[in-house]
Design a protein around this motif. Sequence first.
Motif, PDB file in Angstrom:
ATOM      1  N   GLU A  65       0.742  -1.371   0.008  1.00  0.00           N
ATOM      2  CA  GLU A  65      -0.055  -0.018  -0.134  1.00  0.00           C
ATOM      3  C   GLU A  65       0.731   1.302  -0.140  1.00  0.00           C
ATOM      4  O   GLU A  65       0.674   2.318  -0.854  1.00  0.00           O
ATOM      5  CB  GLU A  65      -0.949  -0.112   1.219  1.00  0.00           C
ATOM      6  N   THR A  66       2.028   1.234   0.998  1.00  0.00           N
ATOM      7  CA  THR A  66       2.827   2.364   0.897  1.00  0.00           C
ATOM      8  C   THR A  66       3.438   2.728  -0.487  1.00  0.00           C
ATOM      9  O   THR A  66       3.706   3.630  -0.974  1.00  0.00           O
ATOM     10  CB  THR A  66       3.835   2.126   1.895  1.00  0.00           C
ATOM     11  N   ALA A  67       3.993   1.533  -1.142  1.00  0.00           N
ATOM     12  CA  ALA A  67       4.474   1.580  -2.549  1.00  0.00           C
ATOM     13  C   ALA A  67       3.713   1.957  -3.395  1.00  0.00           C
ATOM     14  O   ALA A  67       4.334   2.805  -4.556  1.00  0.00           O
ATOM     15  CB  ALA A  67       5.087   0.027  -2.863  1.00  0.00           C
ATOM     16  N   ASP A  68       2.345   2.237  -3.199  1.00  0.00           N
ATOM     17  CA  ASP A  68       1.538   2.580  -4.237  1.00  0.00           C
ATOM     18  C   ASP A  68       0.825   4.199  -3.791  1.00  0.00           C
ATOM     19  O   ASP A  68       0.688   4.847  -4.694  1.00  0.00           O
ATOM     20  CB  ASP A  68       0.232   1.879  -4.556  1.00  0.00           C
ATOM     21  N   VAL A  69       0.646   4.331  -2.644  1.00  0.00           N
ATOM     22  CA  VAL A  69      -0.161   5.770  -2.251  1.00  0.00           C
ATOM     23  C   VAL A  69       0.891   6.609  -2.560  1.00  0.00           C
ATOM     24  O   VAL A  69       0.310   7.740  -2.847  1.00  0.00           O
ATOM     25  CB  VAL A  69      -0.701   5.525  -0.738  1.00  0.00           C
ATOM     26  N   ARG A  70       2.104   6.503  -2.306  1.00  0.00           N
ATOM     27  CA  ARG A  70       3.137   7.695  -2.302  1.00  0.00           C
ATOM     28  C   ARG A  70       3.165   8.261  -3.585  1.00  0.00           C
ATOM     29  O   ARG A  70       2.892   9.106  -4.015  1.00  0.00           O
ATOM     30  CB  ARG A  70       4.317   7.303  -1.646  1.00  0.00           C
ATOM     31  N   PRO A  71       3.621   7.428  -4.646  1.00  0.00           N
ATOM     32  CA  PRO A  71       3.449   7.697  -5.979  1.00  0.00           C
ATOM     33  C   PRO A  71       2.248   8.123  -6.651  1.00  0.00           C
ATOM     34  O   PRO A  71       2.083   9.011  -7.354  1.00  0.00           O
ATOM     35  CB  PRO A  71       4.092   6.737  -6.933  1.00  0.00           C
ATOM     36  N   MET A  72       1.118   7.614  -6.240  1.00  0.00           N
ATOM     37  CA  MET A  72      -0.206   8.267  -6.611  1.00  0.00           C
ATOM     38  C   MET A  72      -0.275   9.525  -6.393  1.00  0.00           C
ATOM     39  O   MET A  72      -1.057  10.284  -6.999  1.00  0.00           O
ATOM     40  CB  MET A  72      -1.314   7.386  -5.852  1.00  0.00           C
TER      41      MET A  72
END
Length: 269
Positions: A65-72
């Motif tokens: 989740e962290t790997a996705d939410v930050r670049p999003m």
Amino acid sequence: MAQDIQSALSSRGGSVSVAVHDDSGLTCASASERQYDSASIAKVLIMEGLLRRAEELGRGLTDRETADVRPMIVSSDNGAARRLWTDLGHSYLNGFLAHVRTRATILGPGGYWGLTRTTAADQMALLDVLTNARSFLRTRAYGLKLLSEVRADQRWGVPAGMPRGLKAHVKNGWLPRSTHGWRVHSIGAFTGEDRSTYRIVVLSHDNPTKAYGVRTIERIAQAVHRGLNQGRGSGRGLTPRSTVSEESDGSAPYEPLPGWDEPEQDATP
């Protein structure tokens, strides 16, 4: 301030909606119930839903989740948004929207998160989640942190006219479609140690270009910052037109989506 906003809009074309809330109690709105395709500002809803679910489950974000939410959020990554949108699902996100008492936000069909229909009033409700003391502390702190780290070329819009000493937490959307031209949106919360938090939402469509929409939003933002910060000097100017890319944020298809876009109507005249 309302007069200054109307003055900023007087020479501008297109459809524009504005909502302003200050923690001191000031509110100001113009056509705040009109619906727009959300474009990339839907990513704030996705982020808040993700953070809320983690809090409800009594855990932090997973590595995935962290790997996705930050670049999003920080770079407006669409692949990351699609994965989180699918993982959360319509049922959970609709429940979250009901919890924060949005009134007119309709999730985009299937995987089309960028076609979520929303209003300035509902975007203000979502920003309130991140600045309301009654919200989960972890949700507020991490969400605001990500919005404060959005990359420089995506920080146009409502920060224009912001005085020095304040921090901008911002997310934008920029999407051209065959109907209503460019959707250009900017939402943000502004915090500072010696200033109560305030929030600005400006949504627009029927813009001939992205740069035109950005300039409209920034003229409104200047009027708001000036009205809320009398006695403070302006620390941020308008975004130079030459630096505004006319590339879409890629959040939705250009052509109408059968069964969804036809007919496309505003919620208010």
